[in-house]
Scaffold this motif. Sequence first.
Motif, short mmCIF file in Angstrom:
data_model
loop_
_atom_site.label_atom_id
_atom_site.label_comp_id
_atom_site.label_asym_id
_atom_site.label_seq_id
_atom_site.Cartn_x
_atom_site.Cartn_y
_atom_site.Cartn_z
N TYR A 1 -28.96 17.04 -24.46
CA TYR A 1 -28.16 16.07 -23.93
C TYR A 1 -26.73 16.63 -23.34
O TYR A 1 -26.39 16.41 -22.21
CB TYR A 1 -27.31 14.98 -25.04
CG TYR A 1 -26.45 13.99 -24.50
CD1 TYR A 1 -26.82 12.87 -23.62
CD2 TYR A 1 -25.33 14.24 -25.01
CE1 TYR A 1 -25.67 12.06 -23.44
CE2 TYR A 1 -24.35 13.25 -24.69
CZ TYR A 1 -24.35 12.31 -23.90
OH TYR A 1 -23.28 11.31 -23.37
N ASN A 2 -26.23 17.62 -23.87
CA ASN A 2 -25.12 18.12 -23.26
C ASN A 2 -25.63 18.97 -22.16
O ASN A 2 -24.88 19.13 -21.23
CB ASN A 2 -24.53 19.34 -24.28
CG ASN A 2 -23.81 18.49 -25.54
OD1 ASN A 2 -23.33 17.36 -25.38
ND2 ASN A 2 -23.49 19.09 -26.46
N HIS A 3 -26.53 19.55 -22.23
CA HIS A 3 -27.17 20.33 -21.02
C HIS A 3 -27.33 19.26 -19.92
O HIS A 3 -27.02 19.81 -18.66
CB HIS A 3 -28.49 21.02 -21.50
CG HIS A 3 -29.06 22.04 -20.31
ND1 HIS A 3 -29.91 21.38 -19.54
CD2 HIS A 3 -28.96 23.03 -20.03
CE1 HIS A 3 -30.21 22.41 -18.58
NE2 HIS A 3 -29.77 23.52 -18.92
N TRP A 4 -27.82 18.17 -20.23
CA TRP A 4 -28.02 17.03 -19.22
C TRP A 4 -26.71 16.65 -18.63
O TRP A 4 -26.57 16.67 -17.22
CB TRP A 4 -28.80 15.92 -19.64
CG TRP A 4 -29.00 14.92 -18.72
CD1 TRP A 4 -29.82 14.77 -17.72
CD2 TRP A 4 -28.16 13.39 -18.89
NE1 TRP A 4 -29.50 13.55 -17.12
CE2 TRP A 4 -28.80 12.84 -17.67
CE3 TRP A 4 -27.37 13.11 -19.60
CZ2 TRP A 4 -28.34 11.38 -17.43
CZ3 TRP A 4 -26.81 11.79 -19.62
CH2 TRP A 4 -27.24 11.08 -18.37
N MET B 1 -28.32 26.46 -3.71
CA MET B 1 -28.26 25.40 -4.63
C MET B 1 -29.78 25.09 -5.10
O MET B 1 -29.78 24.80 -6.63
CB MET B 1 -27.68 24.28 -4.09
CG MET B 1 -26.73 23.24 -5.36
SD MET B 1 -25.96 24.46 -6.33
CE MET B 1 -24.64 23.49 -6.97
N PRO B 2 -30.74 25.17 -4.34
CA PRO B 2 -32.01 24.99 -5.14
C PRO B 2 -32.45 25.62 -6.15
O PRO B 2 -33.00 25.50 -7.08
CB PRO B 2 -33.12 24.87 -3.93
CG PRO B 2 -32.25 24.72 -2.72
CD PRO B 2 -31.00 25.43 -2.88
N GLU B 3 -31.93 27.06 -5.89
CA GLU B 3 -32.28 27.97 -7.22
C GLU B 3 -31.66 27.57 -8.35
O GLU B 3 -32.09 27.62 -9.61
CB GLU B 3 -31.62 29.46 -6.87
CG GLU B 3 -32.15 30.40 -8.03
CD GLU B 3 -31.80 31.81 -7.39
OE1 GLU B 3 -31.28 32.58 -8.30
OE2 GLU B 3 -31.36 31.98 -6.18
N LEU B 4 -30.44 26.99 -8.54
CA LEU B 4 -29.76 26.38 -9.49
C LEU B 4 -30.39 25.19 -10.30
O LEU B 4 -30.52 25.12 -11.35
CB LEU B 4 -28.12 26.06 -9.30
CG LEU B 4 -27.27 25.43 -10.34
CD1 LEU B 4 -27.26 26.49 -11.43
CD2 LEU B 4 -26.02 24.83 -9.88
N LYS C 1 -33.91 22.83 -14.41
CA LYS C 1 -35.17 22.24 -14.80
C LYS C 1 -36.04 23.08 -15.62
O LYS C 1 -36.44 22.70 -16.75
CB LYS C 1 -35.96 21.87 -13.55
CG LYS C 1 -35.58 20.67 -12.75
CD LYS C 1 -36.42 20.45 -11.59
CE LYS C 1 -35.92 19.25 -10.83
NZ LYS C 1 -36.65 18.82 -9.64
N ARG C 2 -35.86 24.47 -15.36
CA ARG C 2 -36.61 25.43 -16.09
C ARG C 2 -36.20 25.35 -17.71
O ARG C 2 -36.83 25.46 -18.60
CB ARG C 2 -36.68 26.66 -15.62
CG ARG C 2 -37.49 27.84 -16.33
CD ARG C 2 -37.50 29.13 -15.41
NE ARG C 2 -36.13 29.56 -15.03
CZ ARG C 2 -35.60 29.61 -13.77
NH1 ARG C 2 -36.58 29.36 -12.65
NH2 ARG C 2 -34.41 30.24 -13.53
#
Length: 129
Positions: A47-50, A1-4, A9-10
Motif C-alpha cells: 500500500y505504501n509503495h502504491w 519516465m517510462p523506465e520509472l 510495476k516490476r
Amino acid sequence: MPELQHSIKRQRKYLIYLLAIFVLGWGFTSAQSIYAGLILGTTLSLYNHWIISRRIERFRKAVEEGRKIPSLGTILRMGSAALAAMIALQYPDQFNLVSTVCGLMTAYVVIMIDFGIQHFIKRTNGKER
C-alpha cells in the motif's frame, strides 16, 4: 519516465509474489503468527509503495507544468505503519510484532535489490559508463 513506471510495476509484481510466498508459509507451516505478521506488514508495505508511486507521478506532472510541488504522502505512509503496529500489538497471539515490522520494510528492500539488479544488468550490457 517510462523506465520509472516499468520499475514500479516490476517492484509491485515482486511484492505480490513475496506476499504469495508468505501466504503459503502461513498455510503450510506451524509458524502462523510470524507469517501473519509478514503478511500484514507486506500488505501495508505494498500500500505504501502504491501511495509513493502515485505521489511521484503527481510530483512529476507538477514539475513539468511549473505548479507548486505536492507532498509525497509521508503522513499516510507513517499512519499505515502505525496501524500495522497497533494491530500487531492488539493481537499478539495472531501477529508477531517483529515480523510485522520486517514486513513493513519489504518494499524498501525490494526497491534496493531491484535497483542493484538493474544497475548490474545495464553495466554488463555496456549501457552505463
